[in-house]
Design an enzyme around this catalytic site. Structure first.
Site, PDB file in Angstrom:
ATOM      1  N   HIS A 156       0.806  -1.196   0.000  1.00 14.95           N
ATOM      2  CA  HIS A 156       0.000   0.000   0.000  1.00 14.95           C
ATOM      3  C   HIS A 156       0.850   1.262   0.000  1.00 14.95           C
ATOM      4  CE1 HIS A 156      -4.005   1.276   0.159  1.00 14.95           C
ATOM      5  NE2 HIS A 156      -3.482   2.362   0.641  1.00 14.95           N
ATOM      6  N   TYR A 188      -7.704   9.877   5.963  1.00 16.77           N
ATOM      7  CA  TYR A 188      -7.767  10.769   7.110  1.00 16.77           C
ATOM      8  C   TYR A 188      -8.742  11.893   6.763  1.00 16.77           C
ATOM      9  CZ  TYR A 188      -3.179   8.754   8.436  1.00 16.77           C
ATOM     10  OH  TYR A 188      -2.140   7.923   8.779  1.00 16.77           O
ATOM     11  N   PRO A 234      -2.022   5.966  17.609  1.00 12.20           N
ATOM     12  CA  PRO A 234      -2.010   5.218  16.348  1.00 12.20           C
ATOM     13  C   PRO A 234      -1.994   6.095  15.093  1.00 12.20           C
ATOM     14  CG  PRO A 234      -4.036   4.785  17.622  1.00 12.20           C
ATOM     15  CD  PRO A 234      -3.303   5.892  18.312  1.00 12.20           C
ATOM     16  N   LYS A 242       2.636   3.680  13.958  1.00 17.10           N
ATOM     17  CA  LYS A 242       4.053   3.467  14.257  1.00 17.10           C
ATOM     18  C   LYS A 242       4.324   2.468  15.383  1.00 17.10           C
ATOM     19  CE  LYS A 242       5.780   6.520  11.376  1.00 17.10           C
ATOM     20  NZ  LYS A 242       6.519   6.033  10.203  1.00 17.10           N
ATOM     21  N   TYR A 271       6.670   8.738   6.880  1.00 20.16           N
ATOM     22  CA  TYR A 271       5.402   8.006   6.979  1.00 20.16           C
ATOM     23  C   TYR A 271       5.612   6.519   6.689  1.00 20.16           C
ATOM     24  CZ  TYR A 271       0.392   7.168   6.514  1.00 20.16           C
ATOM     25  OH  TYR A 271      -0.880   6.704   6.683  1.00 20.16           O
TER      26      TYR A 271
HETATM   27  P1  RFL Z   1       2.201  -5.941  23.194  1.00 25.21           P
HETATM   28  O1  RFL Z   1       1.714  -6.344  21.839  1.00 25.21           O
HETATM   29  O2  RFL Z   1       1.292  -5.173  24.064  1.00 25.21           O
HETATM   30  O3  RFL Z   1       2.689  -7.264  23.925  1.00 25.21           O
HETATM   31  C1  RFL Z   1       3.006  -7.295  25.296  1.00 25.21           C
HETATM   32  C2  RFL Z   1       2.736  -8.689  25.803  1.00 25.21           C
HETATM   33  O4  RFL Z   1       3.178  -8.789  27.149  1.00 25.21           O
HETATM   34  C3  RFL Z   1       2.227  -9.552  27.865  1.00 25.21           C
HETATM   35  N1  RFL Z   1       2.384  -9.248  29.306  1.00 25.21           N
HETATM   36  C4  RFL Z   1       2.908 -10.104  30.210  1.00 25.21           C
HETATM   37  N2  RFL Z   1       3.365 -11.360  30.084  1.00 25.21           N
HETATM   38  C5  RFL Z   1       3.820 -11.983  31.231  1.00 25.21           C
HETATM   39  N3  RFL Z   1       3.810 -11.386  32.449  1.00 25.21           N
HETATM   40  C6  RFL Z   1       3.363 -10.114  32.613  1.00 25.21           C
HETATM   41  N4  RFL Z   1       3.389  -9.541  33.816  1.00 25.21           N
HETATM   42  C7  RFL Z   1       2.885  -9.423  31.454  1.00 25.21           C
HETATM   43  N5  RFL Z   1       2.367  -8.178  31.251  1.00 25.21           N
HETATM   44  C8  RFL Z   1       2.076  -8.096  29.942  1.00 25.21           C
HETATM   45  C9  RFL Z   1       0.902  -9.126  27.275  1.00 25.21           C
HETATM   46  O5  RFL Z   1      -0.129 -10.073  27.507  1.00 25.21           O
HETATM   47  C10 RFL Z   1       1.257  -9.012  25.798  1.00 25.21           C
HETATM   48  O6  RFL Z   1       1.031 -10.210  25.089  1.00 25.21           O
HETATM   49  O7  RFL Z   1       3.538  -5.067  23.084  1.00 25.21           O
HETATM   50  P2  RFL Z   1       4.710  -5.029  21.945  1.00 25.21           P
HETATM   51  O8  RFL Z   1       5.205  -6.400  21.628  1.00 25.21           O
HETATM   52  O9  RFL Z   1       5.650  -4.001  22.392  1.00 25.21           O
HETATM   53  O10 RFL Z   1       3.959  -4.560  20.589  1.00 25.21           O
HETATM   54  C11 RFL Z   1       3.455  -3.259  20.479  1.00 25.21           C
HETATM   55  C12 RFL Z   1       2.170  -3.255  19.654  1.00 25.21           C
HETATM   56  O11 RFL Z   1       1.310  -4.285  20.090  1.00 25.21           O
HETATM   57  C13 RFL Z   1       1.471  -1.898  19.785  1.00 25.21           C
HETATM   58  O12 RFL Z   1       2.388  -0.837  19.609  1.00 25.21           O
HETATM   59  C14 RFL Z   1       0.332  -1.672  18.790  1.00 25.21           C
HETATM   60  O13 RFL Z   1      -0.558  -2.727  18.710  1.00 25.21           O
HETATM   61  C15 RFL Z   1      -0.393  -0.391  19.208  1.00 25.21           C
HETATM   62  N6  RFL Z   1      -1.765  -0.338  18.696  1.00 25.21           N
HETATM   63  C16 RFL Z   1      -1.985   0.048  17.417  1.00 25.21           C
HETATM   64  N7  RFL Z   1      -0.946   0.446  16.669  1.00 25.21           N
HETATM   65  C17 RFL Z   1      -1.170   0.841  15.405  1.00 25.21           C
HETATM   66  O14 RFL Z   1      -0.210   1.173  14.723  1.00 25.21           O
HETATM   67  N8  RFL Z   1      -2.441   0.829  14.872  1.00 25.21           N
HETATM   68  C18 RFL Z   1      -3.526   0.432  15.590  1.00 25.21           C
HETATM   69  O15 RFL Z   1      -4.648   0.438  15.094  1.00 25.21           O
HETATM   70  C19 RFL Z   1      -3.316   0.024  16.911  1.00 25.21           C
HETATM   71  N9  RFL Z   1      -4.362  -0.377  17.662  1.00 25.21           N
HETATM   72  C20 RFL Z   1      -2.856  -0.730  19.507  1.00 25.21           C
HETATM   73  C21 RFL Z   1      -4.154  -0.748  18.941  1.00 25.21           C
HETATM   74  C22 RFL Z   1      -2.698  -1.097  20.852  1.00 25.21           C
HETATM   75  C23 RFL Z   1      -3.788  -1.441  21.634  1.00 25.21           C
HETATM   76  N10 RFL Z   1      -3.576  -1.720  23.039  1.00 25.21           N
HETATM   77  C24 RFL Z   1      -2.264  -2.118  23.480  1.00 25.21           C
HETATM   78  C25 RFL Z   1      -4.329  -1.045  24.004  1.00 25.21           C
HETATM   79  C26 RFL Z   1      -5.260  -1.140  19.698  1.00 25.21           C
HETATM   80  C27 RFL Z   1      -5.081  -1.486  21.053  1.00 25.21           C
HETATM   81  C28 RFL Z   1      -6.307  -1.920  21.820  1.00 25.21           C
END
Ligand code: RFL
Length: 386
Positions: free
Chosen positions: A72, A196, A284, A288, A377
């Site tokens: 994309h 956007y 978001p 990033k 971007y």
């Molecule tokens: P993650 O993916 O949150 O993974 C962390 C993992 O650690 C586990 N954990 C534990 N495990 C053992 N013991 C403990 N005490 C623990 N505490 C926590 C959790 O269960 C989890 O599996 O972090 P990581 O790997 O750094 O990855 C980052 C990304 O996941 C994150 O930046 C993005 O998903 C952010 N985000 C979004 N980013 C976008 O670019 N576009 C989006 O649309 C978007 N939507 C989102 C999102 C993050 C969300 N969260 C975290 C609230 C939507 C949501 C709901």
């Protein structure tokens, strides 16, 4: 249990780190508090930057993403009845995003790890990280303890690893004066691209995920909860702010996302390193978060391999400084994009919208300004986020 590197969290950061370490011959264990089924079903991000895909490819982790993902390279900005296409693929010299949902990537990374003989310890919560000032730090879980050489906290924003850092480590927070409703919607056709929409009623956005799923964002008042947003209001506001849009069949997931950013500095103390959302939270807006998490993981992996396999501690010492320089660049980019997408409270919207349209049009006109935005971007080149 004894291992070289204990990794807390099986999100994108922890899983990329574990895969790269395993392939380089470094022994590691991943502890995840949720079940495998849970993490493989958790829909979050979906846009992978050019350099993220390059990293995954380099480590042999991009197979399914390259066959099933969709490339994309443009986004549309809608403002004052105009739709301005920013062809960032061309403007950045041919780079593009890959659209591939986060939960698919997580599934692929767990499978790849399994092929290397490593199974994360699922449904096991880490309660504390201890002795990070010694050469034998320990990770205490529900039913076991891991002794290791290094601990990497990849446990997200609400994890426990950050709490093990001494007080001298600062969390630098920022709260935006609005929130976003984030909506996963079943649609009759794939979103054609990222859209956007900037308007007096508030920002709205659409991001592609799969053929029949799109993610939508709606700016809402700071502090709103899901209860303020019944399905009828969501549909009305999407139509009012985003038309034209695909037909929405159902809204399987609706949440309020608190719009905040934060960075923890520095990212390492003794034998504990932080990576991904454990180290920083981004809004978001620029898609990033997952990309930065994977870049952190690749940086931590490289430093640990050098330290543990080659006895070179220099890369570990440089980890925090290198990553923070990039993290702040990306924070600044996401913040700048948010300022473009939201109207400042109290300003006459007619003026504010004209200002934004002028700024958006500059992003579409070939030249150094548009090229710099395009690189940031899509995450490519010297002007990109790394
Ligand atoms: P993650 O993916 O949150 O993974 C962390 C993992 O650690 C586990 N954990 C534990 N495990 C053992 N013991 C403990 N005490 C623990 N505490 C926590 C959790 O269960 C989890 O599996 O972090 P990581 O790997 O750094 O990855 C980052 C990304 O996941 C994150 O930046 C993005 O998903 C952010 N985000 C979004 N980013 C976008 O670019 N576009 C989006 O649309 C978007 N939507 C989102 C999102 C993050 C969300 N969260 C975290 C609230 C939507 C949501 C709901």
């Amino acid at each position: 249990l004894r291992t070289q590197v204990a990794i807390i969290g099986a999100g994108p950061a922890g899983l990329v780190l574990a895969n790269v370490l395993t392939r380089a011959g470094v022994d590691c264990r991943v502890v995840e508090r949720r079940s495998r089924a849970h993490v493989e079903a958790r829909a979050r991000a979906g846009l992978l930057e050019h350099r993220t895909v390059a990293t995954l490819r380099r480590h042999g982790l991009a197979g399914r993403l390259l066959s099933d993902g969709v490339r994309h390279g443009w986004c549309d900005f809608r403002c004052l009845d105009r739709s301005v296409r920013v062809d960032y693929g061309t403007l950045s010299g041919g780079h593009a995003h890959w659209v591939y949902p986060q939960q698919f990537l997580v599934r692929d990374l767990i499978e790849a790890l399994g092929r290397g003989g490593v199974r994360p310890l699922f449904s096991q919560t880490v309660r504390a990280v201890a002795d990070i000032d010694t050469t034998r730090p320990r990770v205490r879980c529900d039913t076991l303890e891991i002794a290791c050489d290094y601990v990497v906290g990849c446990d997200g924003f609400r994890g426990v690893s950050r709490a093990a850092l001494p007080r001298a480590h600062r969390v630098v927070p920022h709260r935006y004066p609005y929130d976003w409703l984030t909506v996963l919607a079943e649609v009759d056709e794939a979103a054609p691209g990222v859209v956007y929409a900037v308007g007096a009623e508030g920002f709205a956005g659409m991001m592609p995920r799969t053929r029949h799923l799109s993610r939508f964002y709606l700016q809402c008042a700071a502090g709103d909860t899901e209860a303020h947003w019944p399905a009828r209001r969501i549909r009305e506001q999407l139509h009012a702010r985003l038309t034209p849009l695909p037909r929405i069949e159902s809204l399987p997931e609706v949440r309020v996302l608190r719009m905040r950013s934060s960075v923890t500095e520095p990212l390492r103390h003794g034998r504990l390193l932080l990576a991904g959302d454990a180290a920083h939270v981004l809004t978001p807006s620029g898609a990033k978060g997952m990309n930065l998490a994977i870049a952190d993981a690749a940086g931590a992996a490289e430093a640990l391999v050098r330290g543990l396999r080659e006895g070179d501690a220099g890369a570990l010492a440089a980890y925090s400084g290198r990553r923070l320089a990039e993290i702040w660049r990306v924070q600044e980019f996401s913040d700048r994009l948010l300022r473009l997408l939201h109207l400042p409270p109290g300003e006459d919207p007619r003026f504010a919208l004209r200002m934004r349209l002028a700024a958006i049009e500059r992003l579409a006109e070939p030249g150094p300004h548009a090229a710099a935005f395009a690189h940031q971007y899509v995450g490519s080149g010297a002007e990109g986020s790394g």
